[in-house]
Write a protein that holds these residues in place. Structure first.
Motif, PDB file in Angstrom:
ATOM      1  N   ASN A   1      -5.950 -27.317  58.316  1.00 44.47           N
ATOM      2  CA  ASN A   1      -4.903 -28.272  57.960  1.00 44.47           C
ATOM      3  C   ASN A   1      -4.209 -27.877  56.659  1.00 44.47           C
ATOM      4  O   ASN A   1      -3.013 -28.083  56.503  1.00 44.47           O
ATOM      5  CB  ASN A   1      -5.483 -29.694  57.843  1.00 44.47           C
ATOM      6  N   ILE A   2      -4.971 -27.303  55.739  1.00 40.28           N
ATOM      7  CA  ILE A   2      -4.372 -26.806  54.495  1.00 40.28           C
ATOM      8  C   ILE A   2      -3.319 -25.765  54.834  1.00 40.28           C
ATOM      9  O   ILE A   2      -2.190 -25.800  54.320  1.00 40.28           O
ATOM     10  CB  ILE A   2      -5.439 -26.213  53.547  1.00 40.28           C
ATOM     11  N   ARG A   3      -3.680 -24.821  55.720  1.00 38.95           N
ATOM     12  CA  ARG A   3      -2.767 -23.750  56.104  1.00 38.95           C
ATOM     13  C   ARG A   3      -1.522 -24.339  56.782  1.00 38.95           C
ATOM     14  O   ARG A   3      -0.392 -23.982  56.476  1.00 38.95           O
ATOM     15  CB  ARG A   3      -3.494 -22.791  57.061  1.00 38.95           C
ATOM     16  N   LEU A   4      -1.726 -25.282  57.690  1.00 40.25           N
ATOM     17  CA  LEU A   4      -0.633 -25.838  58.474  1.00 40.25           C
ATOM     18  C   LEU A   4       0.382 -26.560  57.597  1.00 40.25           C
ATOM     19  O   LEU A   4       1.588 -26.282  57.657  1.00 40.25           O
ATOM     20  CB  LEU A   4      -1.216 -26.802  59.520  1.00 40.25           C
ATOM     21  N   TRP A   5      -0.086 -27.494  56.764  1.00 39.44           N
ATOM     22  CA  TRP A   5       0.838 -28.312  55.974  1.00 39.44           C
ATOM     23  C   TRP A   5       1.495 -27.531  54.850  1.00 39.44           C
ATOM     24  O   TRP A   5       2.677 -27.710  54.559  1.00 39.44           O
ATOM     25  CB  TRP A   5       0.130 -29.566  55.442  1.00 39.44           C
ATOM     26  N   SER A   6       0.734 -26.631  54.224  1.00 43.12           N
ATOM     27  CA  SER A   6       1.371 -25.840  53.158  1.00 43.12           C
ATOM     28  C   SER A   6       2.374 -24.854  53.767  1.00 43.12           C
ATOM     29  O   SER A   6       3.408 -24.568  53.151  1.00 43.12           O
ATOM     30  CB  SER A   6       0.340 -25.128  52.278  1.00 43.12           C
TER      31      SER A   6
ATOM     32  N   ILE B   1       1.893 -30.002  49.129  1.00 43.12           N
ATOM     33  CA  ILE B   1       3.346 -29.903  48.964  1.00 43.12           C
ATOM     34  C   ILE B   1       3.660 -28.982  47.785  1.00 43.12           C
ATOM     35  O   ILE B   1       4.537 -28.115  47.862  1.00 43.12           O
ATOM     36  CB  ILE B   1       3.974 -31.295  48.776  1.00 43.12           C
ATOM     37  N   ALA B   2       2.919 -29.161  46.703  1.00 44.91           N
ATOM     38  CA  ALA B   2       3.116 -28.285  45.540  1.00 44.91           C
ATOM     39  C   ALA B   2       2.779 -26.841  45.901  1.00 44.91           C
ATOM     40  O   ALA B   2       3.519 -25.907  45.560  1.00 44.91           O
ATOM     41  CB  ALA B   2       2.251 -28.763  44.369  1.00 44.91           C
ATOM     42  N   ALA B   3       1.660 -26.647  46.609  1.00 41.98           N
ATOM     43  CA  ALA B   3       1.255 -25.290  47.012  1.00 41.98           C
ATOM     44  C   ALA B   3       2.312 -24.671  47.908  1.00 41.98           C
ATOM     45  O   ALA B   3       2.678 -23.504  47.747  1.00 41.98           O
ATOM     46  CB  ALA B   3      -0.097 -25.340  47.739  1.00 41.98           C
ATOM     47  N   GLY B   4       2.813 -25.449  48.844  1.00 44.64           N
ATOM     48  CA  GLY B   4       3.830 -24.952  49.766  1.00 44.64           C
ATOM     49  C   GLY B   4       5.124 -24.594  49.049  1.00 44.64           C
ATOM     50  O   GLY B   4       5.777 -23.597  49.360  1.00 44.64           O
ATOM     51  N   PHE B   5       5.489 -25.421  48.059  1.00 40.66           N
ATOM     52  CA  PHE B   5       6.717 -25.158  47.289  1.00 40.66           C
ATOM     53  C   PHE B   5       6.618 -23.811  46.570  1.00 40.66           C
ATOM     54  O   PHE B   5       7.519 -22.968  46.657  1.00 40.66           O
ATOM     55  CB  PHE B   5       6.951 -26.293  46.293  1.00 40.66           C
ATOM     56  N   PHE B   6       5.498 -23.611  45.881  1.00 40.74           N
ATOM     57  CA  PHE B   6       5.349 -22.340  45.148  1.00 40.74           C
ATOM     58  C   PHE B   6       5.171 -21.170  46.112  1.00 40.74           C
ATOM     59  O   PHE B   6       5.642 -20.056  45.839  1.00 40.74           O
ATOM     60  CB  PHE B   6       4.172 -22.422  44.171  1.00 40.74           C
ATOM     61  N   ALA B   7       4.528 -21.417  47.237  1.00 43.00           N
ATOM     62  CA  ALA B   7       4.388 -20.356  48.247  1.00 43.00           C
ATOM     63  C   ALA B   7       5.750 -19.969  48.795  1.00 43.00           C
ATOM     64  O   ALA B   7       5.996 -18.805  49.130  1.00 43.00           O
ATOM     65  CB  ALA B   7       3.474 -20.825  49.375  1.00 43.00           C
ATOM     66  N   GLY B   8       6.658 -20.952  48.879  1.00 38.75           N
ATOM     67  CA  GLY B   8       8.018 -20.661  49.330  1.00 38.75           C
ATOM     68  C   GLY B   8       8.724 -19.707  48.380  1.00 38.75           C
ATOM     69  O   GLY B   8       9.421 -18.775  48.808  1.00 38.75           O
ATOM     70  N   ILE B   9       8.541 -19.934  47.079  1.00 36.30           N
ATOM     71  CA  ILE B   9       9.158 -19.044  46.080  1.00 36.30           C
ATOM     72  C   ILE B   9       8.552 -17.644  46.180  1.00 36.30           C
ATOM     73  O   ILE B   9       9.267 -16.630  46.193  1.00 36.30           O
ATOM     74  CB  ILE B   9       8.956 -19.600  44.651  1.00 36.30           C
ATOM     75  N   SER B  10       7.232 -17.584  46.280  1.00 33.59           N
ATOM     76  CA  SER B  10       6.534 -16.302  46.366  1.00 33.59           C
ATOM     77  C   SER B  10       6.950 -15.553  47.632  1.00 33.59           C
ATOM     78  O   SER B  10       7.185 -14.335  47.609  1.00 33.59           O
ATOM     79  CB  SER B  10       5.031 -16.568  46.362  1.00 33.59           C
ATOM     80  N   THR B  11       7.071 -16.270  48.730  1.00 30.18           N
ATOM     81  CA  THR B  11       7.442 -15.645  50.014  1.00 30.18           C
ATOM     82  C   THR B  11       8.878 -15.136  49.973  1.00 30.18           C
ATOM     83  O   THR B  11       9.180 -14.061  50.501  1.00 30.18           O
ATOM     84  CB  THR B  11       7.255 -16.647  51.163  1.00 30.18           C
ATOM     85  N   THR B  12       9.765 -15.904  49.336  1.00 29.99           N
ATOM     86  CA  THR B  12      11.159 -15.461  49.207  1.00 29.99           C
ATOM     87  C   THR B  12      11.215 -14.132  48.463  1.00 29.99           C
ATOM     88  O   THR B  12      11.912 -13.201  48.871  1.00 29.99           O
ATOM     89  CB  THR B  12      11.997 -16.501  48.440  1.00 29.99           C
TER      90      THR B  12
END
Lengths: 83, 397
Positions: B197-202, B83-94
């Motif tokens: 699964n790491i890729r999917l959930w993040s 969840i933390a990885a996905g959150f920061f990835a969201g910022i980076s992707t934006t």
């Protein structure tokens, strides 16, 4: 999860025979990593086989027949944690 | 190299899509990310199909990652990391989608390598360690390279640089940090969290974060054209999603065959491919890969910048010193395997039968750091009786 058997084979090599031994070891598909090192051993090999019978075949019928290897020590991996 | 090439194709699809439409890049990113999620779910479901392999029923994805079984909800701790990885990835992707609307492909790919510098600096701070000369050289080379890549006819594009230096790469560093923690988590003895699964959930959390940021940052009128542009751009979005997935798959497979340093060096080919992609792509479809200047001096500076970035990445990876450490413990000692693996720099820790009790594979930036960061910590473990370190002179995988 992988159900294979892994083992480190730590070997000392006769002087001047390292390259020949390396060439033969690299031909073994089950040799996942072959490392030339400093210290008490000259070459350390990590092998991965389906079972202990496979370990026997690799060590006795392949590795022990390579000319230039002076001594080997086999350390069977009971548990490995890796990145 | 396949990983690097597919990453280049992924960026190429994004640029091609954006330059064939007047759609806001972030709105395009919104559609593209959710299409990517659907593609990834489909691919992971397909890879969950069992097949007879080596006499056992194993999922197709086993060949990509032996830890993969099926799509699954993960336990609380790795899920929190993702969840933390996905959150920061969201910022980076934006930030990525904001940026690709105003630059060209030859700049975007090198910018992503800056995360290596942040990770290195973070490691140095965490370990209260001083950098080696090679680390200073590599940090300087990558930073200067990124600056040169970003030159424009009017000078440095400070806006883009600010986006790259702050939200994009700092967030990417956190993504790497949390994904590493998730990957190292043991679900049960011998089974770790798999990369699929790491890729999917993040990716799910990434998309949710990105969607919220996009809704807040993009004016409402920019969303109107989404419905009419979705179908024409669907091919590009699927292409980008598949290319990204294959890039990750190739990366994981390469890690299974070679060391991370070699893999990261070779996958940095994407940095080099950005320039021919932009130039040749724009010759074939003018304007498809971003605005390009006819100023040859500018392009020379960008080429020098790319070269500096690649040299920095490769030199950093090539500077690693690897060793094998054998350990004997005192009598009546319990299990110290987790404690050994927890030491930063330990790539693998094995409990073994025979003359030795444990064998470690360790990696460090220099022999000095091998001693100060790793061996000293091993020696502080009270159960350890004997330690022998063998430096690897050469390794074949």
């Amino acid at each position: 999860m992988s159900d294979t058997v892994q083992a480190y084979i730590l070997m000392t090599v006769e002087i001047g025979k390292t390259d020949e031994v390396l060439t033969e070891l690299r031909k073994i598909d089950e040799a996942v990593r072959v490392s030339v090192t400093t210290g008490g051993y000259d070459i350390i090999v990590l092998i991965e086989v389906p079972d202990l019978e496979g370990l026997y075949n690799i060590t006795i019928h392949r590795i022990h027949k390579i000319p230039g290897i002076y001594e080997t020590t086999t350390a069977v991996v009971e548990k490995m944690i890796s990145v | 190299m396949g990983s690097g090439i597919f990453r280049t194709f992924s960026v190429a699809f994004d640029f091609l899509a954006l330059n064939t439409t007047t759609l806001n890049p972030v709105v395009f990113g919104f559609m593209s990310q959710w299409v990517s999620f659907i593609v990834v779910v489909g691919l992971v479901l397909f890879l969950s199909i069992p097949k007879k392999m080596d006499g056992r029923n194993l999922p197709l994805g086993f060949r990509l990652d032996p830890d993969f079984g099926r799509i699954r909800f993960l336990p609380k701790k790795p899920m929190m990391y993702l969840i933390a990885a996905g959150f920061f990835a969201g910022i980076s992707t934006t930030t990525y989608y904001f940026m690709i609307g105003s630059t060209n492909a030859s700049s975007v790919l090198p910018y992503g390598q800056l995360v290596i510098v942040y990770l290195l600096i973070a490691d140095l701070f965490a370990e209260k360690d001083t950098p080696t000369i090679i680390e200073i050289q590599c940090i300087t080379s990558i930073l200067l390279g990124v600056l040169l890549v970003g030159v424009t006819p009017g000078g440095f594009d400070l806006g883009t640089l600010a986006l790259v230096l702050i939200p994009m790469n700092i967030s990417s560093a956190f993504v790497t940090f949390y994904q590493r923690k998730a990957k190292r988590y043991e679900l049960r003895s011998g089974l770790k969290v798999d990369s699929l699964n790491i890729r999917l959930w993040s990716l799910l959390v990434l998309n949710l974060t990105f969607s919220i940021l996009a809704l807040v940052l993009v004016p409402p009128q920019n969303w109107n054209s989404m419905t009419i542009t979705f179908l024409p751009l669907l091919g590009f979005m699927i292409g980008s999603a598949v290319a990204t997935f294959l890039s990750l798959v190739f990366y994981v497979r390469a890690l299974g065959r070679g060391s991370m340093s070699v893999v990261n060096s070779l996958s940095s080919i994407s940095v080099v491919l950005g320039i021919p992609l932009t130039l040749i792509g724009n010759l074939i479809i003018p304007g498809a890969f971003g605005e390009i200047s006819a100023d040859t001096f500018l392009w020379m500076l960008r080429v020098f910048g790319v070269i500096l970035v690649v040299i920095g990445v490769i030199a950093l990876q090539a500077a690693d010193v690897r060793s094998i450490v054998t350990i004997k413990v005192k009598r009546q000692t319990g299990d110290i395997l987790p404690a050994l693996f927890d030491i930063k720099g330990v790539e693998s820790a094995s409990a073994v039968a025979g003359l030795h009790d444990y064998i470690l594979s360790i990696k460090s930036r220099s022999l000095g750091k091998t001693r100060s960061n790793i061996l000293r910590k091993i020696q502080t473990i009270p159960e350890v009786s004997e330690v022998e370190t063998m430096v690897i002179l050469r390794e074949f995988r």
